[in-house]
Motif scaffolding. Sequence first.
Motif, PDB file in Angstrom:
ATOM      1  N   ILE A  68      48.524  45.248  36.339  1.00 35.18           N
ATOM      2  CA  ILE A  68      47.448  45.068  37.316  1.00 35.18           C
ATOM      3  C   ILE A  68      47.827  44.131  38.439  1.00 35.18           C
ATOM      4  CG2 ILE A  68      45.582  45.615  35.719  1.00 35.18           C
ATOM      5  CD1 ILE A  68      45.164  42.621  35.318  1.00 35.18           C
ATOM      6  N   GLY A  69      48.984  43.557  38.374  1.00 32.91           N
ATOM      7  CA  GLY A  69      49.429  42.645  39.416  1.00 32.91           C
ATOM      8  C   GLY A  69      49.218  41.196  39.027  1.00 32.91           C
ATOM      9  N   VAL A  70      49.988  40.329  39.649  1.00 36.26           N
ATOM     10  CA  VAL A  70      49.984  38.919  39.285  1.00 36.26           C
ATOM     11  C   VAL A  70      48.678  38.229  39.673  1.00 36.26           C
ATOM     12  CG1 VAL A  70      51.148  38.102  41.381  1.00 36.26           C
ATOM     13  CG2 VAL A  70      51.395  36.836  39.257  1.00 36.26           C
ATOM     14  N   VAL A  71      48.093  38.597  40.793  1.00 37.41           N
ATOM     15  CA  VAL A  71      46.862  37.940  41.235  1.00 37.41           C
ATOM     16  C   VAL A  71      45.725  38.246  40.260  1.00 37.41           C
ATOM     17  CG1 VAL A  71      45.158  37.781  43.096  1.00 37.41           C
ATOM     18  CG2 VAL A  71      47.590  37.890  43.661  1.00 37.41           C
ATOM     19  N   ALA A  72      45.566  39.509  39.908  1.00 36.18           N
ATOM     20  CA  ALA A  72      44.509  39.893  38.958  1.00 36.18           C
ATOM     21  C   ALA A  72      44.769  39.304  37.573  1.00 36.18           C
ATOM     22  CB  ALA A  72      44.393  41.416  38.878  1.00 36.18           C
ATOM     23  N   THR A  73      46.024  39.267  37.165  1.00 36.39           N
ATOM     24  CA  THR A  73      46.369  38.696  35.867  1.00 36.39           C
ATOM     25  C   THR A  73      45.961  37.229  35.801  1.00 36.39           C
ATOM     26  OG1 THR A  73      48.216  40.223  35.602  1.00 36.39           O
ATOM     27  CG2 THR A  73      48.269  38.227  34.269  1.00 36.39           C
ATOM     28  N   PHE A  74      46.246  36.479  36.856  1.00 36.67           N
ATOM     29  CA  PHE A  74      45.847  35.071  36.865  1.00 36.67           C
ATOM     30  C   PHE A  74      44.337  34.912  36.988  1.00 36.67           C
ATOM     31  CE2 PHE A  74      50.249  34.078  36.983  1.00 36.67           C
ATOM     32  CZ  PHE A  74      50.322  32.817  36.423  1.00 36.67           C
ATOM     33  N   GLY A  75      43.666  35.888  37.558  1.00 31.37           N
ATOM     34  CA  GLY A  75      42.202  35.874  37.549  1.00 31.37           C
ATOM     35  C   GLY A  75      41.673  35.965  36.127  1.00 31.37           C
ATOM     36  N   ILE A  76      42.304  36.802  35.316  1.00 28.26           N
ATOM     37  CA  ILE A  76      41.916  36.928  33.906  1.00 28.26           C
ATOM     38  C   ILE A  76      42.213  35.628  33.170  1.00 28.26           C
ATOM     39  CG2 ILE A  76      42.471  38.105  31.738  1.00 28.26           C
ATOM     40  CD1 ILE A  76      42.912  40.655  33.489  1.00 28.26           C
ATOM     41  N   TYR A  77      43.399  35.052  33.413  1.00 28.29           N
ATOM     42  CA  TYR A  77      43.735  33.783  32.761  1.00 28.29           C
ATOM     43  C   TYR A  77      42.738  32.691  33.144  1.00 28.29           C
ATOM     44  CZ  TYR A  77      48.325  35.888  31.748  1.00 28.29           C
ATOM     45  OH  TYR A  77      49.341  36.690  31.321  1.00 28.29           O
ATOM     46  N   GLY A  78      42.348  32.662  34.410  1.00 27.79           N
ATOM     47  CA  GLY A  78      41.357  31.685  34.864  1.00 27.79           C
ATOM     48  C   GLY A  78      40.007  31.888  34.199  1.00 27.79           C
ATOM     49  N   ILE A  88      33.473  32.147  39.429  1.00 25.05           N
ATOM     50  CA  ILE A  88      34.050  31.352  40.512  1.00 25.05           C
ATOM     51  C   ILE A  88      35.421  30.811  40.099  1.00 25.05           C
ATOM     52  CG2 ILE A  88      33.776  29.252  41.898  1.00 25.05           C
ATOM     53  CD1 ILE A  88      30.726  29.802  41.824  1.00 25.05           C
ATOM     54  N   ALA A  89      35.547  30.357  38.858  1.00 19.11           N
ATOM     55  CA  ALA A  89      36.837  29.848  38.380  1.00 19.11           C
ATOM     56  C   ALA A  89      37.906  30.945  38.409  1.00 19.11           C
ATOM     57  CB  ALA A  89      36.695  29.282  36.966  1.00 19.11           C
ATOM     58  N   ALA A  90      37.554  32.150  37.997  1.00 20.96           N
ATOM     59  CA  ALA A  90      38.511  33.265  38.038  1.00 20.96           C
ATOM     60  C   ALA A  90      38.902  33.568  39.485  1.00 20.96           C
ATOM     61  CB  ALA A  90      37.906  34.502  37.378  1.00 20.96           C
ATOM     62  N   SER A  91      37.935  33.524  40.381  1.00 15.02           N
ATOM     63  CA  SER A  91      38.221  33.772  41.799  1.00 15.02           C
ATOM     64  C   SER A  91      39.132  32.697  42.379  1.00 15.02           C
ATOM     65  CB  SER A  91      36.912  33.823  42.596  1.00 15.02           C
ATOM     66  OG  SER A  91      36.085  34.852  42.115  1.00 15.02           O
ATOM     67  N   LEU A  92      38.881  31.440  42.007  1.00 17.64           N
ATOM     68  CA  LEU A  92      39.743  30.350  42.484  1.00 17.64           C
ATOM     69  C   LEU A  92      41.166  30.489  41.937  1.00 17.64           C
ATOM     70  CD1 LEU A  92      37.316  27.300  42.241  1.00 17.64           C
ATOM     71  CD2 LEU A  92      38.172  28.405  44.321  1.00 17.64           C
ATOM     72  N   SER A  93      41.282  30.941  40.704  1.00 14.12           N
ATOM     73  CA  SER A  93      42.599  31.159  40.114  1.00 14.12           C
ATOM     74  C   SER A  93      43.362  32.232  40.900  1.00 14.12           C
ATOM     75  CB  SER A  93      42.448  31.568  38.650  1.00 14.12           C
ATOM     76  OG  SER A  93      43.698  31.758  38.054  1.00 14.12           O
ATOM     77  N   ALA A 142      50.445  29.908  32.772  1.00 11.66           N
ATOM     78  CA  ALA A 142      48.995  29.778  32.603  1.00 11.66           C
ATOM     79  C   ALA A 142      48.641  28.963  31.363  1.00 11.66           C
ATOM     80  CB  ALA A 142      48.347  31.160  32.524  1.00 11.66           C
ATOM     81  N   ILE A 143      49.304  29.241  30.261  1.00  7.27           N
ATOM     82  CA  ILE A 143      48.994  28.530  29.013  1.00  7.27           C
ATOM     83  C   ILE A 143      49.318  27.044  29.144  1.00  7.27           C
ATOM     84  CG2 ILE A 143      49.712  28.260  26.601  1.00  7.27           C
ATOM     85  CD1 ILE A 143      49.873  31.356  26.487  1.00  7.27           C
ATOM     86  N   SER A 144      50.458  26.718  29.723  1.00 11.24           N
ATOM     87  CA  SER A 144      50.786  25.299  29.894  1.00 11.24           C
ATOM     88  C   SER A 144      49.790  24.632  30.829  1.00 11.24           C
ATOM     89  CB  SER A 144      52.215  25.129  30.410  1.00 11.24           C
ATOM     90  OG  SER A 144      52.328  25.579  31.750  1.00 11.24           O
ATOM     91  N   TRP A 145      49.352  25.353  31.847  1.00 10.04           N
ATOM     92  CA  TRP A 145      48.372  24.826  32.795  1.00 10.04           C
ATOM     93  C   TRP A 145      47.030  24.595  32.096  1.00 10.04           C
ATOM     94  CZ3 TRP A 145      43.715  25.620  35.057  1.00 10.04           C
ATOM     95  CH2 TRP A 145      43.476  25.023  36.289  1.00 10.04           C
ATOM     96  N   TRP A 146      46.616  25.540  31.248  1.00  8.68           N
ATOM     97  CA  TRP A 146      45.356  25.391  30.496  1.00  8.68           C
ATOM     98  C   TRP A 146      45.355  24.084  29.721  1.00  8.68           C
ATOM     99  CZ3 TRP A 146      44.908  30.531  27.274  1.00  8.68           C
ATOM    100  CH2 TRP A 146      44.545  31.587  28.107  1.00  8.68           C
ATOM    101  N   PHE A 147      46.430  23.879  28.967  1.00 12.46           N
ATOM    102  CA  PHE A 147      46.483  22.694  28.112  1.00 12.46           C
ATOM    103  C   PHE A 147      46.599  21.408  28.940  1.00 12.46           C
ATOM    104  CE2 PHE A 147      47.242  25.842  24.835  1.00 12.46           C
ATOM    105  CZ  PHE A 147      46.483  25.335  23.795  1.00 12.46           C
TER     106      PHE A 147
END
Length: 176
Positions: free
Chosen positions: A30-40, A66-71, A155-160
Amino acid sequence: MGILYYTRHFCLLACLAAVLAATRRWSPAIGVVATFGIYGALHASTLAVTLRARPPAGRSLRFVVIAASLSMLSVALGLCASRFIGGPMGMAQTALLLSLSSGIGAATYASLIRRFFGAHLTLSAIVTVILGCIAATLAVLVSGIHLKGGGLWVAISWWFAMSLGLWVHDGRRERR
């Protein structure tokens, strides 16, 4: 006390990380932008369900969206910035772009948490969280693990790092 039930929060993050790591081969393209939206959205959801003070469901849902959009926006800004750098992408350019995206994402997300949930995040606490998220992102880059899992490990390292920053700040605030 803090704003979150941190034990639950970190357990949920660990479970999500394990599931995502185990299923990363079946990821849709789905692309990197959408993937990071899911992670967010995943991190924001874990934060919303582990809050000590439960906001109305609509407010939590708006926070997640909003958080997913910002991600997605922080990743899109990093991709746009890569066009301005030009030339081949070496380690230094990649580190700069990842730091930019990570820092922007951390700043906007911390501000969103402060706005939505009344977290008492001072400017110094937000800067500390930003630096922690950048350090976690760069650690993944330097370790080379990102080559095996793409943006998942970033993403996982950023989450933690984000959650650890909130936990440290809440712990310091309690002692005062």
